[in-house]
Design a protein around this motif. Structure first.
Motif, PDB file in Angstrom:
ATOM      1  N   LEU A 123       0.818  -1.205   0.000  1.00 32.55           N
ATOM      2  CA  LEU A 123       0.000   0.000   0.000  1.00 32.55           C
ATOM      3  C   LEU A 123       0.854   1.258   0.000  1.00 32.55           C
ATOM      4  O   LEU A 123       0.541   2.238  -0.690  1.00 32.55           O
ATOM      5  CB  LEU A 123      -0.966  -0.007   1.183  1.00 32.55           C
ATOM      6  N   ALA A 124       1.950   1.250   0.744  1.00 28.62           N
ATOM      7  CA  ALA A 124       2.863   2.391   0.742  1.00 28.62           C
ATOM      8  C   ALA A 124       3.442   2.607  -0.652  1.00 28.62           C
ATOM      9  O   ALA A 124       3.536   3.745  -1.131  1.00 28.62           O
ATOM     10  CB  ALA A 124       3.976   2.189   1.767  1.00 28.62           C
ATOM     11  N   ASP A 125       3.812   1.526  -1.317  1.00 29.04           N
ATOM     12  CA  ASP A 125       4.321   1.622  -2.685  1.00 29.04           C
ATOM     13  C   ASP A 125       3.268   2.207  -3.620  1.00 29.04           C
ATOM     14  O   ASP A 125       3.571   3.069  -4.462  1.00 29.04           O
ATOM     15  CB  ASP A 125       4.743   0.244  -3.208  1.00 29.04           C
ATOM     16  N   ASN A 171       1.123   6.441  -7.000  1.00 34.42           N
ATOM     17  CA  ASN A 171      -0.002   7.290  -7.401  1.00 34.42           C
ATOM     18  C   ASN A 171       0.327   8.764  -7.235  1.00 34.42           C
ATOM     19  O   ASN A 171      -0.109   9.592  -8.045  1.00 34.42           O
ATOM     20  CB  ASN A 171      -1.259   6.928  -6.610  1.00 34.42           C
ATOM     21  N   ALA A 172       1.102   9.118  -6.224  1.00 33.62           N
ATOM     22  CA  ALA A 172       1.515  10.510  -6.051  1.00 33.62           C
ATOM     23  C   ALA A 172       2.421  10.944  -7.204  1.00 33.62           C
ATOM     24  O   ALA A 172       2.301  12.061  -7.713  1.00 33.62           O
ATOM     25  CB  ALA A 172       2.216  10.701  -4.713  1.00 33.62           C
ATOM     26  N   VAL A 173       3.325  10.060  -7.616  1.00 29.34           N
ATOM     27  CA  VAL A 173       4.193  10.366  -8.759  1.00 29.34           C
ATOM     28  C   VAL A 173       3.344  10.580 -10.010  1.00 29.34           C
ATOM     29  O   VAL A 173       3.509  11.568 -10.735  1.00 29.34           O
ATOM     30  CB  VAL A 173       5.228   9.240  -8.996  1.00 29.34           C
ATOM     31  N   ALA A 217       3.130  15.330   0.092  1.00 27.41           N
ATOM     32  CA  ALA A 217       3.018  15.028   1.529  1.00 27.41           C
ATOM     33  C   ALA A 217       2.599  13.577   1.747  1.00 27.41           C
ATOM     34  O   ALA A 217       3.135  12.891   2.631  1.00 27.41           O
ATOM     35  CB  ALA A 217       2.024  15.979   2.185  1.00 27.41           C
ATOM     36  N   MET A 218       1.660  13.096   0.936  1.00 29.50           N
ATOM     37  CA  MET A 218       1.242  11.699   1.054  1.00 29.50           C
ATOM     38  C   MET A 218       2.396  10.766   0.688  1.00 29.50           C
ATOM     39  O   MET A 218       2.641   9.774   1.387  1.00 29.50           O
ATOM     40  CB  MET A 218       0.039  11.422   0.143  1.00 29.50           C
TER      41      MET A 218
END
Length: 76
Positions: A10-12, A17-19, A57-58
């Protein structure tokens, strides 16, 4: 799947998704500038910067120390 593995996955995904989100914002701004033959409206740039900061930030929360922050400062 182990709980640790799930958290890592999930962290990955959050980081990825932020990228993707920040790159899509940049593509939108670049496309707008090309079509308008001028910079996007200031209000859009302000809103896009706020969206980038939220995505960053996420990403940093779950994957600190990546190149994302450094990369985003190079966007124009």
């Amino acid at each position: 799947m182990q709980d640790t593995e799930t958290k890592e996955m999930l962290a990955d995904l959050i980081w990825l998704n932020a990228v993707i989100a920040t790159e899509l914002i940049q593509i939108t701004e670049n496309t707008s500038a090309i079509l308008r033959k001028s910079a996007p409206p200031a209000s859009c740039l302000t809103e896009h910067n706020a969206l980038r900061e939220t995505a960053l930030a996420m990403a940093e929360k779950y994957r600190p120390g990546t190149m994302l922050s450094q990369h985003l400062t190079k966007h124009q």
